[in-house]
Design an enzyme around this catalytic site. Structure first.
Site, mmCIF file in Angstrom:
data_model
loop_
_atom_site.group_PDB
_atom_site.id
_atom_site.type_symbol
_atom_site.label_atom_id
_atom_site.label_comp_id
_atom_site.label_asym_id
_atom_site.label_seq_id
_atom_site.Cartn_x
_atom_site.Cartn_y
_atom_site.Cartn_z
ATOM 1 C CB CYS A 1 -0.966 -0.006 1.170
ATOM 2 S SG CYS A 1 -2.037 -1.439 1.110
ATOM 3 C CD GLU B 1 -8.345 0.397 2.798
ATOM 4 O OE1 GLU B 1 -7.766 -0.665 2.538
ATOM 5 O OE2 GLU B 1 -7.789 1.483 2.901
ATOM 6 C CG HIS C 1 -13.461 9.577 -10.138
ATOM 7 N ND1 HIS C 1 -14.664 9.253 -9.553
ATOM 8 C CD2 HIS C 1 -13.203 8.599 -11.016
ATOM 9 C CE1 HIS C 1 -15.111 8.128 -10.067
ATOM 10 N NE2 HIS C 1 -14.247 7.697 -10.958
HETATM 11 N N1 LIG Z 1 -5.838 -0.055 9.547
HETATM 12 C C1 LIG Z 1 -5.608 0.111 8.224
HETATM 13 N N2 LIG Z 1 -4.870 -0.791 7.561
HETATM 14 C C2 LIG Z 1 -4.661 -0.645 6.257
HETATM 15 C C3 LIG Z 1 -5.192 0.449 5.565
HETATM 16 C C4 LIG Z 1 -5.955 1.413 6.288
HETATM 17 O O1 LIG Z 1 -6.433 2.408 5.736
HETATM 18 N N3 LIG Z 1 -6.138 1.205 7.601
HETATM 19 N N4 LIG Z 1 -5.005 0.562 4.245
HETATM 20 C C5 LIG Z 1 -4.329 -0.336 3.549
HETATM 21 C C6 LIG Z 1 -4.211 -0.136 2.065
HETATM 22 O O2 LIG Z 1 -5.001 0.923 1.651
HETATM 23 C C7 LIG Z 1 -4.448 -1.347 1.149
HETATM 24 O O3 LIG Z 1 -4.953 -0.893 -0.098
HETATM 25 C C8 LIG Z 1 -5.346 -2.403 1.603
HETATM 26 O O4 LIG Z 1 -4.538 -3.443 1.930
HETATM 27 P P1 LIG Z 1 -4.913 -4.943 2.115
HETATM 28 O O5 LIG Z 1 -6.252 -5.071 2.755
HETATM 29 O O6 LIG Z 1 -3.778 -5.544 2.808
HETATM 30 O O7 LIG Z 1 -4.898 -5.437 0.636
HETATM 31 P P2 LIG Z 1 -5.967 -6.102 -0.286
HETATM 32 O O8 LIG Z 1 -7.156 -5.205 -0.429
HETATM 33 O O9 LIG Z 1 -5.286 -6.416 -1.562
HETATM 34 O O10 LIG Z 1 -6.424 -7.400 0.458
HETATM 35 P P3 LIG Z 1 -5.777 -8.843 0.557
HETATM 36 O O11 LIG Z 1 -6.954 -9.736 0.510
HETATM 37 O O12 LIG Z 1 -5.103 -8.892 1.902
HETATM 38 O O13 LIG Z 1 -4.838 -9.022 -0.567
HETATM 39 C C9 LIG Z 1 -3.654 -1.450 4.203
HETATM 40 N N5 LIG Z 1 -3.935 -1.554 5.588
HETATM 41 ZN ZN LIG Z 2 -5.391 1.417 -0.106
#
Ligand SMILES: Nc1nc2c(c(=O)[nH]1)N=C([C@H](O)[C@H](O)COP(=O)(O)OP(=O)(O)OP(=O)(O)O)CN2
Ligand SMILES: [Zn+2]
Length: 124
Positions: free
Chosen positions: A23, A112, A67
């Protein structure tokens, strides 16, 4: 006590500084936003607040970040656009636009993904 919930969404790009993982890199989400309002009593129409009015206020505020590349916005120049910080930002903006002497924005949750969300809410 009455509670309303309105669900809306926005799409944006971000990256997380000081985050050592994927991320760190520029990527995007379609964030789902849950807006919760509370009131002790109802108006003369029997409403906490018209859902349409809440959606309209939310649309005005979310259109400023929809966006966009969140990291470049003034609100996120000095803090990461994490879901936690986005939730607090929207709580403050929506509270300023909606709160009155009867109605309060009590919680904002931003999702998210289908499985991960962060919330900012009134304590107590
Ligand atoms: N507490 C938080 N943890 C994370 C945040 C956040 O805003 N608060 N954000 C991210 C990143 O934005 C990332 O895009 C999301 O990461 P993650 O969930 O690990 O990735 P995926 O959506 O691809 O899910 P997987 O299924 O684990 O691949 C990270 N953490
Ligand atoms: Zn993200």
């Amino acid at each position: 006590m009455y509670e309303l919930k309105v669900i809306t969404q926005f799409a944006a790009a971000h990256r997380l500084d000081n985050f050592y993982g994927k991320c760190e890199a520029l990527h995007g989400h379609n964030w789902k936003v849950e807006i919760f309002l509370r009131a002790d009593g109802l108006d003369e129409a029997g409403l906490v607040m018209d859902f349409g009015k809440i959606k309209s206020r939310a649309h005005e505020i979310l259109s400023e970040i929809d966006h966009t590349f969140l990291n470049e916005l003034p609100a996120f120049k000095t803090q990461n656009p994490s879901s936690e910080n986005i939730a607090r930002y929207l709580f403050e903006r929506l509270g300023a636009a909606i709160n009155n002497d009867r109605v309060t924005v009590s919680r904002i949750s931003v999702w998210e993904s289908d499985n991960t969300s962060a919330s900012y809410f009134l304590a107590g």
